[in-house]
Design a protein around this motif. Structure first.
Motif: not given
Length: 457
Positions: A109-110, A117-118, A132-133, A143-147
């Motif tokens: 995660a960034m 998004p980053g 993608a963060t 929340a932090t979502i990482v895909v």
């Protein structure tokens, strides 16, 4: 001595165009590839962002007021479904606690504060990933979502983009070269026609080449060829005139020699010695004439080009001439004097020696018994080297001075036997050395003074 193989003008033009064309193709291909790849990456990144936003839409508070993801198994299966790549995701709350997804993505995660998004490219083991963060803030909380996904379809898209970027440019390059080759062929056709015209010319056709439709760039070549043709025509005419004059000049001594031989055969024994003396004199004149013609031929520009050029001292040439001409002067009761002074010139030893020998021989021959011939050399006030031969003979009339250097020319009324080539040889030798020939009256008011001026070394 190494020689370079000459290449055709067409080949040089096409090769000269090929390098910039290939450079342009390479630059165009790189630009198209980067542009196309960026468009494809943006599309796939948009898909990753859509997945992250879809996960954010599933966030809710559970009964303990903790953040949770309402993601049934069927929905997760649909989210992870992809024909080419594997999809991974992870959702964490504000404290970094994993809410749902793959724990291994937490370290990818960034941090907050970066682009949202980053995106970034990482490698997990041997597997490249696009990550993608997305930092979510809503009524439910933060929340932090990482895909993340593998990059198989991106690599396939890159190859497709590369092919679509290269092949059109290569085809355009080939088409351009073909068009240019056709244009070069058409543009050079006048040169081919000029070459064909020269090939079809008979050996004796030395007239000028018609310019016609010759391009402006080739007209300088045609003009140079026409100048060469004119020089060849002049040389051929001079050669023909020389041959005609030589044949005429040789005919007289040969006829005289034949007559003397016939008379010697029919003469009584007591006249044999006189007849043989006459034959000897005729043979000597014939040998002298032949030597003069050979010397004139060697003094021509075509033959003189093969002469060895070096720095020569004029005073040394005078010393050589003294040893060769003194006996002849004594035999004709002519006082032959030399006044040498240092002077160095750059030239051919044979040509300058032949020039000096003819000047002295001509002066002795035209000086009566008891007369004087003086030979000088040195530097004039202008710093040029000079050779001067002065005699006490009858001199050369003003009207004849322009003609005495012509081949086989003899002053009307001259009784002395000669070939008429001596001063012609002198003139040719002077011209080969870029010198100047001057004929004047001797300082004592009668006789001739011939002066040759030469550039110093």
């Amino acid at each position: 001595m190494s020689t370079r193989r000459a290449s055709s003008l067409r080949r040089r033009l096409l090769l000269g165009l090929l390098t910039p064309l290939l450079t342009l193709v390479a630059l165009g291909g790189i630009t198209d590839y980067r542009t196309g790849l960026q468009v494809a990456d943006d599309a796939y990144d948009y898909a990753l962002t859509s997945t992250a936003i879809a996960l954010a839409a599933r966030l809710e508070l559970d009964k303990d007021h903790d953040l949770d993801v309402d993601l049934p198994a069927a929905a997760e299966a649909i989210l992870r479904a992809d024909a080419s790549d594997q999809i991974f995701f992870a959702v964490t709350d504000v404290h970094g606690r994993l809410i749902s997804g793959d724990p291994s993505l937490l370290e990818l995660a960034m941090p907050p504060g970066s682009a949202n998004p980053g995106f970034r490219n990482v490698r997990r083991g041997a597997q490249p990933l696009r990550v993608a963060t997305y930092h979510y803030q809503g009524p439910e909380g933060s929340a932090t979502i990482v895909v993340a996904e593998t990059t198989l379809k991106r690599q396939r898209a890159a190859r497709t983009v590369l092919a679509s970027a290269i092949w059109p440019n290569l085809l355009m390059c080939v088409a351009t070269l073909l068009i240019v080759a056709l244009g070069v062929h058409i543009a050079l056709r006048p040169l081919d026609e000029l070459s064909g015209e020269l090939d079809r010319r008979p050996p004796d056709a030395l007239g000028p080449i018609a310019e016609g439709d010759t391009p402006r760039e080739a007209r300088t070549l045609v003009a140079a060829l026409n100048r060469l043709m004119a020089r060849l025509q002049q040389a051929a005419a001079a050669q023909q005139a020389f041959i005609s004059n030589a044949a005429h000049q040789l005919r007289t001594p040969l006829a005289g020699l034949q007559t003397q031989l016939d008379l010697a055969l029919d003469a009584p024994p007591e006249q044999a010695h006189a007849r043989l003396a006459a034959i000897r004199a005729a043979a000597a004149r014939l040998v002298h004439l032949t030597q003069q013609m050979l010397a004139l031929a060697r003094a021509q520009p075509e033959a003189a080009a093969s002469q060895e050029w070096q720095r020569l001292e004029l005073s040394a040439l005078l010393e050589e001439a003294a040893g060769e001409q003194l006996d002849k002067a004594i035999a004709q009761d002519v006082d032959l004097g030399f006044e040498p002074a240092p002077a160095g010139v750059n030239g051919s030893h044979w040509l300058l020696h032949e020039m000096l020998a003819n000047l002295i021989d001509n002066a002795i021959a035209h000086t009566p018994a008891g007369g004087q011939v003086t030979v000088r050399c040195g530097l004039d006030p202008a710093g040029l080297g000079f050779i001067e031969v002065e005699d006490s003979g009858p001199g050369i009339a003003d009207a004849e001075r322009a003609h005495v250097t012509e081949r086989f020319y003899r002053v009307p009324g001259t009784r002395r036997a000669g070939s008429g080539l001596g001063l012609a040889i002198v003139r040719e030798c002077v011209e080969r050395h870029a010198g100047h020939l001057d004929i004047a009256t001797a300082g004592n008011g009668h006789g001739a003074r011939i002066r040759v001026t030469l550039p110093t070394a």
